[in-house]
Motif scaffolding. Structure first.
Motif: not given
Length: 573
Positions: A268-269, A271-273, A275-276
């Motif tokens: 999850q972490d 994936k967030a990075i 997308e950033q």
């Protein structure tokens, strides 16, 4: 081992011992020894790389042999080139030492080795990168961008003033100070290489998992920092688009390999990075005035490395931004010969030539975007720069057309292999109704070749996807196979090639429906060599081990024997 004892060993053995001293346990080792009695010298006991079945098959196989020749067998390292200080500008100071291994070349190198079916070299090369880089990540330092062929890390550059250089292009250098630079793209190259070589579902060994997770975490932590970029700019650090892109690749490949890395809690972490990074690239990397992605954030300079956006899967090939960038590079960075510059200017006082790798990238990107005929034209332009033995340099002079830079250049041959594979795949997607060839595997590319009775017109894309033959581009008559309504190939005369006559293999041909099928494995033709005399004693197979010529002539006419003491050649007696 004591230094005095080490000095008495062969050079390859010394490199192997030094390199194994740096190996963490559990990481892939170098290529093992060959078969008993085999010759491990470059170019010896090589069968070549034969996996690609499509356009330019001979050139792809030849490039695979070039990569094999550039491989240091004891460690698996593949050098960027076999020479140092061959100038990129005649009489200038763009003279570098390329006799080292770059991490940034990893993923494209492995793709090329996979296409050329060089599985042994592929595994050995990834094992070398893993062993060389593992201990650096364990200490928390930046991943080094390049290594020596034995895993050496200190590659300090120094000039050799007693040498005048080729055509007085000084200085001649040994070593390369690029090893001191920070290049964030190496994390993406390393993870993409692991994604190609390692299983995605089965858990990896603990040292390998730890090493790769450390690389992903480093990319996630440092992606927003400036660096020197893929072209190793010897100036101030900048936020290069390609470096951010490869950090995105590192996270994307790690997410796909999460089960193997035992890192489900980090997905999850990541994936967030990821997308950033995507949002940042699409927002700050795109330049509306240029209508293309720029070299670095906030700049108005075009860079050929933006072609990699489609090559790594960041954006699809039919995305309007990708097509606009490809067209901008094709119109602004291409010289009169059709070859591509990597950029228009840098901090160096002299002008460099066009980059063959970037030209193959352009052909690759055009194939992905669906412009197969344009991709073929660009590919043929780059392929024409090979010398009389099929070797490619790094650059080509726009003024004179002569080869520039170190030679032969591994990246140029890597770009050739990957672009040829992309064009072959694009042709098959655009022409699914292709007629099978009569004497070779594969299919003819023919968008005009639907089920019709008449003979097919010249191929719309201009080539035969089975072979390296140039058809429409050179004006040669294509070898088309007429089709009937039931898609049965028409009769074709048997092949007259020497190889078929020598092996005795009959021509294979699909029979029309209702007729008797030929034997798919026809019998060997009778040998023109008369049968050997009847032996007077029983003879063993071991007597022919050292007599290859007689072994081929005997055609398996050897009687079982009692032992090597009574073994004699069945032909010579």
């Amino acid at each position: 081992m004591e230094p005095a004892v080490e000095r008495g060993l062969p050079v390859e053995r010394r490199h192997r011992l030094r390199h194994r001293a740096l190996e963490p346990p559990g990481l892939p080792g170098p290529a093992g020894p060959g078969p008993p009695g085999g010759d491990r010298r470059p170019g010896r006991s090589r069968n070549g790389c034969r996996n690609h079945r499509g356009p330019w098959q001979e050139q792809v196989e030849h490039s695979g042999r070039v990569l094999q020749a550039l491989t240091f067998a004891p460690t698996g390292a593949i050098v960027a080139a076999a020479t140092t200080s061959l100038p990129e500008s005649i009489g200038g100071d763009r003279n570098w030492d390329y006799r080292y291994t770059w991490v940034r070349d990893a993923s494209f190198t492995l793709q090329a080795l996979a296409t050329a079916s060089c599985d042994k070299e592929k595994g050995a090369f990834f094992g070398f990168l893993a062993r060389a880089a593992a201990t650096q990540l364990q200490r928390g330092v930046d991943l080094q961008v390049m290594y020596g062929i034995g895993g050496e890390r200190d590659l300090s550059e120094r000039p050799l003033p007693h040498l005048t250089g080729w055509r007085h292009s000084a200085p001649v250098r040994t070593g390369n100070d690029a090893w001191r630079q920070r290049q964030l793209d190496v994390y993406g190259e390393l993870l993409d290489a692991a994604h190609q070589c390692l299983p995605h579902e089965m858990p990896l060994d603990l040292p390998v998992r730890t090493f790769l997770v450390q690389a992903v975490e480093a990319a996630a932590r440092r992606w927003s920092e400036p660096d020197q970029g893929i072209w190793e700019v010897r100036g101030p650090s900048r936020h290069f688009l390609h470096s951010k892109l490869m950090c995105w690749v590192a996270l994307d490949r790690a997410i796909d390999m999460a089960p193997a890395l035992q890192a489900a809690d980090r997905v999850q972490d990541w994936k967030a990075i990821r997308e950033q990074i995507r949002t940042t690239i699409e927002g700050e990397g795109w330049n509306d005035q240029m209508g293309a992605f720029s070299q670095s954030f906030g700049s108005e300079e075009l860079d050929a490395s933006a072609l990699v956006l489609a090559l790594v899967g960041f954006l699809p090939g039919n995305d309007p931004r990708v097509r606009s960038t490809v067209e901008a590079i094709r119109s602004q960075l291409t010289d009169a010969r059709g070859l591509v510059h990597r950029y228009l200017k840098d901090d160096m006082p002299t002008q460099e030539g066009t980059f063959l790798l970037c030209t193959f990238w352009l052909a690759h990107a055009l194939a992905i975007s669906g412009d197969v005929s344009g991709a073929r034209q660009v590919f043929e332009t780059a392929l024409a720069q090979a010398n009389d033995v099929g070797l490619l340099a790094e650059e080509v002079s726009s003024a004179t057309g002569e080869a520039l830079g170190n030679h032969p250049q591994a990246l140029s041959h890597i770009g050739l292999v990957n672009a040829a594979r992309a064009i072959s795949m694009a042709c098959r997607r655009s022409a699914p109704q292709c007629a099978p060839a009569s004497d070779a595997p594969g299919a003819l590319c023919g968008q005009n070749g639907a089920n019709r009775k008449e003979s097919l017109p010249p191929c719309a894309n201009g080539y035969d996807v089975r072979s390296s033959r140039t058809l429409c581009v050179t004006g040669k008559e294509p070898r088309w196979t007429p089709l009937t309504t039931d898609r049965t190939p028409a009769a074709h005369p048997p092949s007259r090639s020497r190889s078929l006559r020598r092996t005795g293999r009959a021509h294979r041909q699909t029979a029309p429906p209702g007729s008797q099928q030929r034997n798919p494995r026809p019998k060997l033709r009778s040998s023109p060599i008369p049968p050997p005399p009847v032996p007077t004693r029983r003879r063993s197979l071991s007597g022919l081990v050292g007599c290859v010529r007689c072994w081929r002539r005997a055609r398996r006419r050897v009687l079982p024997g009692r032992g090597s003491g009574a073994a004699r050649c069945a032909v010579r007696g």
